[in-house]
Design an enzyme around this catalytic site. Structure first.
Site, short mmCIF file in Angstrom:
data_model
loop_
_atom_site.label_atom_id
_atom_site.label_comp_id
_atom_site.label_asym_id
_atom_site.label_seq_id
_atom_site.Cartn_x
_atom_site.Cartn_y
_atom_site.Cartn_z
CB ILE A 105 -49.09 22.74 58.24
CG1 ILE A 105 -49.84 22.11 59.43
CG2 ILE A 105 -49.39 24.21 58.11
CD1 ILE A 105 -49.34 22.61 60.79
N PRO B 109 -46.75 18.87 55.00
CG PRO B 109 -46.08 19.86 52.99
CD PRO B 109 -47.23 19.79 53.95
CE1 TYR B 110 -43.04 22.58 61.89
CE2 TYR B 110 -45.21 21.86 62.65
CZ TYR B 110 -43.95 22.37 62.91
OH TYR B 110 -43.59 22.65 64.20
CG MET B 111 -48.63 18.26 60.61
SD MET B 111 -48.25 18.76 62.32
CE MET B 111 -48.77 17.29 63.23
CE LYS C 246 -41.29 20.33 64.55
NZ LYS C 246 -40.03 20.50 65.31
#
Length: 215
Positions: free
Chosen positions: A127, A129-131, A134
């Site tokens: 994940i 891209p999510y990290m 964030k």
């Protein structure tokens, strides 16, 4: 404190709604994405407003009018692609910060992700891209004028909360019930030791109040 909750229909958000709805200290204004979600909340007595993180800063600021604090607990979700992650988890988050400054809601709590501050910890993550989203949203919050707290919970569980956590600026990976994340966020609203601080949050041995005071 009048709290504006972004992501009230999410899994952590629903716990926050319940806690704030029954709070003697705070009142709640819940933001959701569509009228059907808002009507469901209103039927249970929640002050709900429809707004979109992909909309304008002005629209978000208008929705936040008269609020003292913002909790960002929204997310693009695991079924969307990197494009939505960019639009919601990064740009949407930053727009909400700009809106909070514009609306005078100076207290801001971000629900982030464990080790989001440490690039090395997620260099091979599925994940990523999510990290990344964030990581940079958190950095933008730190550079803002807001009185922020960044809560970085571990793997989220649906089991009942224990009320026992550990909180520190740098923790190894672990897990935590969503209910305990929500309780920690609400407790942090007035906890001065969390002001302009970022920390990882896991299940542990301390009460939530003790953990927040010992960061």
């Amino acid at each position: 404190m009048k709290v504006f909750l972004i992501g009230a229909n999410g899994q952590v958000g629903k716990h926050i709604v319940h806690l704030l709805q029954n709070s003697d200290e705070h009142t709640l204004k819940a933001m959701v994405r569509n009228e059907q979600q808002a009507e469901t909340l209103r039927q249970s007595g929640v002050n709900a407003v429809v707004a979109n993180l992909e909309g304008s800063v002005d629209d978000l600021a208008k929705a936040m009018e008269c609020c003292d604090a913002v909790i960002f607990s929204a997310g693009s979700g695991g079924k969307t692609g990197p494009d939505k992650t960019l639009l919601v988890d990064l740009d949407g988050a930053v727009k909400s910060m700009e809106a909070a400054e514009k609306a005078g809601a100076h207290r801001y709590i971000m629900v982030s992700a464990v080790q989001a501050h440490n690039r090395e910890s997620w260099k091979d993550s599925p994940i990523k891209p999510y990290m990344v989203a964030k990581h940079y949203a958190d950095r933008m919050l730190v550079s803002s004028q807001l009185n922020y707290t960044i809560v970085r919970p571990g793997a989220l569980l649906n089991e009942p909360g224990t009320g026992k956590v550990q909180a520190a600026e740098d923790l190894q990976r672990g897990s935590i019930p969503r209910e305990d994340v929500a309780k920690s966020i609400v407790a942090a609203l007035n906890e001065e030791n969390t002001f302009r601080r970022s920390f990882d949050l896991m299940s542990g041995d301390q009460s939530i109040e003790e953990a927040l005071k010992s960061i």
